[in-house]
Design a protein around this motif. Sequence first.
Motif, PDB file in Angstrom:
ATOM      1  N   LYS A  97       0.844  -1.199   0.000  1.00 58.29           N
ATOM      2  CA  LYS A  97       0.000   0.000   0.000  1.00 58.29           C
ATOM      3  C   LYS A  97       0.878   1.248   0.000  1.00 58.29           C
ATOM      4  CE  LYS A  97      -2.248   3.528   1.987  1.00 58.29           C
ATOM      5  NZ  LYS A  97      -1.914   4.537   2.985  1.00 58.29           N
ATOM      6  N   GLY A 111       0.644   5.286   0.259  1.00 60.33           N
ATOM      7  CA  GLY A 111      -0.248   6.392   0.630  1.00 60.33           C
ATOM      8  C   GLY A 111       0.112   7.678  -0.091  1.00 60.33           C
ATOM      9  N   GLY A 112      -0.643   8.733   0.206  1.00 54.75           N
ATOM     10  CA  GLY A 112      -0.494  10.019  -0.477  1.00 54.75           C
ATOM     11  C   GLY A 112       0.930  10.555  -0.463  1.00 54.75           C
ATOM     12  N   SER A 153       3.699   8.957  -0.400  1.00 58.63           N
ATOM     13  CA  SER A 153       4.638   8.177  -1.222  1.00 58.63           C
ATOM     14  C   SER A 153       4.440   8.415  -2.715  1.00 58.63           C
ATOM     15  CB  SER A 153       4.510   6.686  -0.912  1.00 58.63           C
ATOM     16  OG  SER A 153       3.230   6.245  -1.298  1.00 58.63           O
ATOM     17  N   LYS A 162       5.484   3.981   4.224  1.00 59.06           N
ATOM     18  CA  LYS A 162       5.224   5.286   4.865  1.00 59.06           C
ATOM     19  C   LYS A 162       6.458   6.181   4.822  1.00 59.06           C
ATOM     20  CE  LYS A 162       1.029   4.510   6.423  1.00 59.06           C
ATOM     21  NZ  LYS A 162      -0.144   5.357   6.401  1.00 59.06           N
ATOM     22  N   ASP A 163       6.281   7.421   5.267  1.00 60.54           N
ATOM     23  CA  ASP A 163       7.400   8.364   5.321  1.00 60.54           C
ATOM     24  C   ASP A 163       8.119   8.307   6.677  1.00 60.54           C
ATOM     25  OD1 ASP A 163       5.453   9.464   6.901  1.00 60.54           O
ATOM     26  OD2 ASP A 163       5.455  11.433   5.954  1.00 60.54           O
ATOM     27  N   VAL A 164       7.844   7.261   7.458  1.00 59.41           N
ATOM     28  CA  VAL A 164       8.501   7.055   8.753  1.00 59.41           C
ATOM     29  C   VAL A 164       9.147   5.671   8.732  1.00 59.41           C
ATOM     30  CG1 VAL A 164       7.136   8.591  10.232  1.00 59.41           C
ATOM     31  CG2 VAL A 164       6.192   6.365   9.609  1.00 59.41           C
ATOM     32  N   GLY A 195       8.855   3.154  10.534  1.00 57.68           N
ATOM     33  CA  GLY A 195       8.004   2.045  10.981  1.00 57.68           C
ATOM     34  C   GLY A 195       6.991   2.614  11.951  1.00 57.68           C
ATOM     35  N   MET A 196       6.408   1.731  12.750  1.00 56.75           N
ATOM     36  CA  MET A 196       5.507   2.218  13.790  1.00 56.75           C
ATOM     37  C   MET A 196       6.388   2.652  14.965  1.00 56.75           C
ATOM     38  SD  MET A 196       1.920   0.621  14.596  1.00 56.75           S
ATOM     39  CE  MET A 196       0.689   1.534  15.500  1.00 56.75           C
ATOM     40  N   LEU A 197       6.217   3.864  15.400  1.00 56.76           N
ATOM     41  CA  LEU A 197       7.065   4.427  16.453  1.00 56.76           C
ATOM     42  C   LEU A 197       6.268   4.525  17.748  1.00 56.76           C
ATOM     43  CD1 LEU A 197       8.411   7.318  14.195  1.00 56.76           C
ATOM     44  CD2 LEU A 197       9.520   5.119  14.613  1.00 56.76           C
ATOM     45  N   ALA A 237       5.634   7.147  19.275  1.00 58.92           N
ATOM     46  CA  ALA A 237       4.889   8.413  19.271  1.00 58.92           C
ATOM     47  C   ALA A 237       4.995   8.992  17.872  1.00 58.92           C
ATOM     48  CB  ALA A 237       5.472   9.396  20.288  1.00 58.92           C
ATOM     49  N   ASP A 238       4.108   9.935  17.571  1.00 62.59           N
ATOM     50  CA  ASP A 238       4.146  10.577  16.255  1.00 62.59           C
ATOM     51  C   ASP A 238       5.365  11.499  16.180  1.00 62.59           C
ATOM     52  OD1 ASP A 238       3.770  12.068  13.975  1.00 62.59           O
ATOM     53  OD2 ASP A 238       1.622  12.349  14.278  1.00 62.59           O
ATOM     54  N   PRO A 239       6.308  11.247  15.245  1.00 65.01           N
ATOM     55  CA  PRO A 239       7.525  12.063  15.199  1.00 65.01           C
ATOM     56  C   PRO A 239       7.250  13.517  14.817  1.00 65.01           C
ATOM     57  CG  PRO A 239       7.427  10.604  13.298  1.00 65.01           C
ATOM     58  CD  PRO A 239       6.280  10.229  14.180  1.00 65.01           C
ATOM     59  N   ALA A 245      -3.115   6.274  16.899  1.00 63.38           N
ATOM     60  CA  ALA A 245      -1.796   6.287  16.241  1.00 63.38           C
ATOM     61  C   ALA A 245      -2.065   6.231  14.738  1.00 63.38           C
ATOM     62  CB  ALA A 245      -0.953   5.097  16.691  1.00 63.38           C
ATOM     63  N   SER A 246      -2.060   7.395  14.095  1.00 64.58           N
ATOM     64  CA  SER A 246      -2.650   7.513  12.761  1.00 64.58           C
ATOM     65  C   SER A 246      -1.777   6.918  11.658  1.00 64.58           C
ATOM     66  CB  SER A 246      -2.942   8.980  12.464  1.00 64.58           C
ATOM     67  OG  SER A 246      -1.727   9.700  12.524  1.00 64.58           O
TER      68      SER A 246
HETATM   69  N1  LIG Z   1       3.035   5.946  16.212  1.00 71.65           N
HETATM   70  C1  LIG Z   1       3.386   6.467  15.034  1.00 71.65           C
HETATM   71  N2  LIG Z   1       4.450   5.972  14.360  1.00 71.65           N
HETATM   72  C2  LIG Z   1       4.810   6.468  13.163  1.00 71.65           C
HETATM   73  N3  LIG Z   1       4.152   7.485  12.537  1.00 71.65           N
HETATM   74  C3  LIG Z   1       3.086   8.012  13.155  1.00 71.65           C
HETATM   75  C4  LIG Z   1       2.642   7.530  14.425  1.00 71.65           C
HETATM   76  N4  LIG Z   1       1.548   8.229  14.790  1.00 71.65           N
HETATM   77  C5  LIG Z   1       1.299   9.090  13.811  1.00 71.65           C
HETATM   78  N5  LIG Z   1       2.216   8.976  12.808  1.00 71.65           N
HETATM   79  C6  LIG Z   1       2.216   9.788  11.581  1.00 71.65           C
HETATM   80  O1  LIG Z   1       1.761   9.000  10.506  1.00 71.65           O
HETATM   81  C7  LIG Z   1       2.312   9.585   9.318  1.00 71.65           C
HETATM   82  C8  LIG Z   1       2.177   8.592   8.179  1.00 71.65           C
HETATM   83  O2  LIG Z   1       0.823   8.298   7.958  1.00 71.65           O
HETATM   84  P1  LIG Z   1      -0.009   9.050   6.829  1.00 71.65           P
HETATM   85  O3  LIG Z   1       0.290  10.505   6.815  1.00 71.65           O
HETATM   86  O4  LIG Z   1      -1.430   8.602   6.952  1.00 71.65           O
HETATM   87  O5  LIG Z   1       0.649   8.402   5.537  1.00 71.65           O
HETATM   88  P2  LIG Z   1       0.051   8.189   4.091  1.00 71.65           P
HETATM   89  O6  LIG Z   1      -1.085   9.182   3.919  1.00 71.65           O
HETATM   90  O7  LIG Z   1       1.194   8.460   3.188  1.00 71.65           O
HETATM   91  O8  LIG Z   1      -0.402   6.771   4.068  1.00 71.65           O
HETATM   92  C9  LIG Z   1       3.712   9.916   9.712  1.00 71.65           C
HETATM   93  O9  LIG Z   1       4.252  10.932   8.910  1.00 71.65           O
HETATM   94  C10 LIG Z   1       3.584  10.316  11.173  1.00 71.65           C
HETATM   95  O10 LIG Z   1       3.587  11.725  11.336  1.00 71.65           O
END
Ligand SMILES: Nc1ncnc2c1ncn2[C@@H]1O[C@H](COP(=O)(O)OP(=O)(O)O)[C@@H](O)[C@H]1O
Length: 428
Positions: A7, A9-10, A12, A227-229, A231-233, A235-237, A262-263
């Motif tokens: 998948k 997302g926007g 990427s 994703k642009d992170v 992995g799952m962290l 907290a939201d960075p 945790a979005s």
């Molecule tokens: N626990 C978490 N771990 C990683 N990222 C998180 C977490 N909580 C919120 N985020 C946010 O989620 C974002 C990625 O999700 P999202 O913006 O929905 O991506 P996309 O729309 O590209 O699928 C990250 O940039 C980050 O700011």
Amino acid sequence: MGMEVFKFGGASVKDADAVKNVAQILAMYGENNLIVVVSAMGKTTNALERIAMACWNGDTQLFRNEVNELEQFHLTIMNDLFDASNEMIYNQVKNEFRLLSLKIEQPRSDNFDFEYDQIVSLGEIISTRIIAAYLNQQQLLAVWEDARRLIRTDNTYREGSVDWQKTDALIKERMLPHFEKNRIVVTQGFLGHTAEGFTTTLGREGSDYTAGILAFISDADDVTIWKDVPGMLNADPKWFDNTIKLDKISFKEAIELSYYGASVIHPKTVKPLQNKGIPLYVKSFLNPSEEGTVIQESPDFDHLVPSFIFKMDQLLISVMPKDFSFIVEKSLSSIFNTLDKLGVKINVMQNSALSFSLLVDRKKVDLEKVIAVFSDDFKVKYNEDLELVTIRHYDQATIDRVTVGKEIILEQKTRETVRIVMKDQSLS
Ligand SMILES: Nc1ncnc2c1ncn2[C@@H]1O[C@H](COP(=O)(O)OP(=O)(O)O)[C@@H](O)[C@H]1O
Ligand SMILES: N[C@@H](CC(=O)OP(=O)(O)O)C(=O)O
């Protein structure tokens, strides 16, 4: 041959370089069959929401400006990806924008949510057209499939509820046979259709859920959400420095974290995967060979560091019966019925003998309407500018740290999770 679901997302696919990067990632996975689920490019869905609203309000000027700007955004990306001689993709995208421009002149139904879905769904249609054409140009033979003929939902526009049985049959009949001749099928996240053939959407950020649905039905080996992170962290960075990557977590932990907000993963995504034991990887499209997070069944994974989820701009609404009754099953049943009809999503709730309180996202609720609906039978009070912090695997030191300078309005604790509603003391 194995089957994987990817998948994107926007973020990427937000510009031409990002699309080229997606193609490079797909080229790295040469062996397996791939179902590639793609969202709208960058912030396209937000722009389409503005277009849907302008159309609904009959604001022709705003509608035309927004449509032109969005078309230009896509054309700029395409000019970097394709030769002008690639007429087919230019014609396809121009045609989608031509149909969109006509909407302002066409008669509208009296259901905004229906009109919204017919417009907002176009972001995914356009992005997948572009990506499929680019993959083919790069010799990564890919076939485009329309999720509006795969995912069957009920008629709840903007939050379609999936008809799993029908969807199962449609995917097996219409999508899986593509793999007899192709290695990659590109389709849209977020979209569905009703039995009458109208387009629905699965709720904002619902493309992750599409990946979960397709993986469940096609018995995929795994799902990767890019994703642009890293992995799952924990907290939201965007709000926290020094975050820690959760290398491995259980389905249960991922469901809890996404449910609390945790979005990084849409909350509905993980359950179908858990039900079939399909691992979910969250990986960085910026560093695709890095490990990311794996979410799978294991009782041993969750020796976790505290994880934080913040929700800002919260509104606490309290309703108190005007007659002599207490808050008991009967009044709760009527309160929930009313909230369901209003489409209110509750983040936290609490009751006492005389009041029922619910915490909601300020921007997602029509406060005046809520007050109007309840005020015949209840006194209604509310408190604005609140923050909600949820801490999984908390300890007292973390609670003390996040509540510095805050007035605590409400606190709920279980063994693993604490949820605190608080107000910045400078606002009290
Ligand atoms: N626990 C978490 N771990 C990683 N990222 C998180 C977490 N909580 C919120 N985020 C946010 O989620 C974002 C990625 O999700 P999202 O913006 O929905 O991506 P996309 O729309 O590209 O699928 C990250 O940039 C980050 O700011
Ligand atoms: N494009 C839709 C669906 C979606 O899931 O997007 P993303 O994968 O970029 O969060 C939205 O923005 O809501």
